[in-house]
Design a protein around this motif. Structure first.
Motif, PDB file in Angstrom:
ATOM      1  N   ARG A  81     -40.768  33.693 -83.479  1.00  0.00           N
ATOM      2  CA  ARG A  81     -39.603  33.464 -84.361  1.00  0.00           C
ATOM      3  C   ARG A  81     -39.853  31.956 -85.130  1.00  0.00           C
ATOM      4  O   ARG A  81     -40.720  31.378 -84.374  1.00  0.00           O
ATOM      5  N   GLN A  82     -39.164  31.648 -86.181  1.00  0.00           N
ATOM      6  CA  GLN A  82     -39.501  30.478 -86.803  1.00  0.00           C
ATOM      7  C   GLN A  82     -38.706  29.357 -86.110  1.00  0.00           C
ATOM      8  O   GLN A  82     -37.610  29.600 -85.503  1.00  0.00           O
ATOM      9  N   ARG A  83     -39.331  28.462 -86.120  1.00  0.00           N
ATOM     10  CA  ARG A  83     -38.916  27.059 -85.291  1.00  0.00           C
ATOM     11  C   ARG A  83     -38.129  26.271 -86.283  1.00  0.00           C
ATOM     12  O   ARG A  83     -38.674  26.043 -87.466  1.00  0.00           O
ATOM     13  N   LYS A  84     -37.021  25.589 -85.969  1.00  0.00           N
ATOM     14  CA  LYS A  84     -36.164  24.790 -86.994  1.00  0.00           C
ATOM     15  C   LYS A  84     -36.316  23.551 -86.554  1.00  0.00           C
ATOM     16  O   LYS A  84     -36.008  23.160 -85.213  1.00  0.00           O
ATOM     17  N   GLU A  85     -36.689  22.631 -87.536  1.00  0.00           N
ATOM     18  CA  GLU A  85     -36.740  21.173 -87.383  1.00  0.00           C
ATOM     19  C   GLU A  85     -35.347  20.482 -87.164  1.00  0.00           C
ATOM     20  O   GLU A  85     -34.427  21.176 -87.989  1.00  0.00           O
ATOM     21  N   LYS A  96     -39.634   9.456 -74.648  1.00  0.00           N
ATOM     22  CA  LYS A  96     -39.290  10.302 -73.417  1.00  0.00           C
ATOM     23  C   LYS A  96     -39.533  11.634 -73.819  1.00  0.00           C
ATOM     24  O   LYS A  96     -39.339  12.048 -75.006  1.00  0.00           O
ATOM     25  N   SER A  97     -39.700  12.323 -72.950  1.00  0.00           N
ATOM     26  CA  SER A  97     -40.114  13.792 -73.155  1.00  0.00           C
ATOM     27  C   SER A  97     -38.920  14.549 -73.292  1.00  0.00           C
ATOM     28  O   SER A  97     -38.758  15.619 -74.337  1.00  0.00           O
ATOM     29  N   SER A 102     -37.029  21.228 -77.927  1.00  0.00           N
ATOM     30  CA  SER A 102     -38.047  22.284 -76.845  1.00  0.00           C
ATOM     31  C   SER A 102     -38.969  22.988 -77.543  1.00  0.00           C
ATOM     32  O   SER A 102     -39.916  23.456 -76.999  1.00  0.00           O
ATOM     33  N   ALA A 103     -38.492  23.193 -78.994  1.00  0.00           N
ATOM     34  CA  ALA A 103     -39.293  24.338 -79.420  1.00  0.00           C
ATOM     35  C   ALA A 103     -40.615  23.532 -80.082  1.00  0.00           C
ATOM     36  O   ALA A 103     -41.586  24.364 -80.580  1.00  0.00           O
ATOM     37  N   PHE A 104     -40.597  22.291 -79.967  1.00  0.00           N
ATOM     38  CA  PHE A 104     -41.859  21.672 -80.446  1.00  0.00           C
ATOM     39  C   PHE A 104     -42.504  20.805 -79.309  1.00  0.00           C
ATOM     40  O   PHE A 104     -43.470  19.889 -79.575  1.00  0.00           O
ATOM     41  N   THR A 126     -54.426  18.743 -82.966  1.00  0.00           N
ATOM     42  CA  THR A 126     -54.632  20.342 -83.003  1.00  0.00           C
ATOM     43  C   THR A 126     -53.491  21.239 -83.049  1.00  0.00           C
ATOM     44  O   THR A 126     -52.329  20.751 -82.569  1.00  0.00           O
ATOM     45  N   PRO A 127     -53.354  22.370 -83.490  1.00  0.00           N
ATOM     46  CA  PRO A 127     -52.238  23.411 -83.729  1.00  0.00           C
ATOM     47  C   PRO A 127     -51.825  23.773 -82.232  1.00  0.00           C
ATOM     48  O   PRO A 127     -52.670  23.648 -81.255  1.00  0.00           O
ATOM     49  N   ARG A 128     -50.567  24.163 -81.997  1.00  0.00           N
ATOM     50  CA  ARG A 128     -49.916  24.356 -80.656  1.00  0.00           C
ATOM     51  C   ARG A 128     -50.457  25.631 -79.904  1.00  0.00           C
ATOM     52  O   ARG A 128     -50.621  25.624 -78.842  1.00  0.00           O
ATOM     53  N   ASN A 129     -51.069  26.545 -80.768  1.00  0.00           N
ATOM     54  CA  ASN A 129     -51.623  27.888 -80.067  1.00  0.00           C
ATOM     55  C   ASN A 129     -53.048  27.843 -80.362  1.00  0.00           C
ATOM     56  O   ASN A 129     -53.610  28.856 -80.375  1.00  0.00           O
TER      57      ASN A 129
END
Length: 174
Positions: A81-85, A96-97, A102-104, A126-129
């Motif tokens: 699904r699309q991640r919303k910024e 701080k983490s 969380s999606a990013f 580098t891309p996340r996947n």
């Protein structure tokens, strides 16, 4: 007869090969099992501190790889699904983490900021996947016959003061 030093050198070289193979293949279950088996073996030529850091970096890389595997599964099953910024967009640096949406979280990696003497979360290039360079830090720690503090480790964790103390203690005890 094979000496302990030769066995350690062979095991470290095999670990390096395994990590490089894992970065280039999706069929990695057997490789991960072999890597975990090699991590359990003793490495007396290396400093204890370097072994602790190496194992923690490998474990961190494996957790990151598990997240990548989940992403790969989502992509292949078509359920991504699309991640919303967030409003205002994403920052390049977080301290701080918990501040990172969380999606990013997979888009950020932790690094040591020597100027401010603290850790920060920086947007990774580098891309996340992608599996490429998942094991960059552990691979950089593998020397010819022992584990060592690499430039990548210095950039991430700072100077190796504990390792220097351990070297001093070894020199006194021997």
């Amino acid at each position: 007869m094979v000496t302990s030093q030769e066995r350690q050198r062979t095991n470290l070289a095999r670990m390096k090969e395994i990590m490089e193979e894992i970065e280039s293949t999706t069929n990695d279950s057997d490789l991960i099992a072999e890597l975990n088996e090699l991590l359990r073996k003793p490495y007396s030529l290396s400093l204890k501190w370097h072994i602790i850091m190496f194992k923690s970096e490998v474990e961190r890389s494996l957790r990151y790889l598990e997240d990548i595997r989940k992403e790969e599964l989502k992509i292949t099953s078509g359920k991504s699904r699309q991640r919303k910024e967030p409003k205002g967009g994403l920052k390049q640096v977080y301290y701080k983490s918990s501040e990172i949406p969380s999606a990013f979280k997979l888009d950020y990696c932790i690094v040591y900021d020597a100027e401010k003497n603290q850790y920060k979360w920086l947007k990774c290039s580098t891309p996340r996947n992608t599996r490429a360079k998942v094991f960059t830090i552990p691979i950089s720690m593998i020397g010819e016959d022992k584990l060592q503090w690499s430039e990548e480790m210095k950039q991430k964790w700072g100077e190796d003061s504990i390792g220097q103390k351990e070297l001093g203690e070894r020199a006194i005890n021997n």
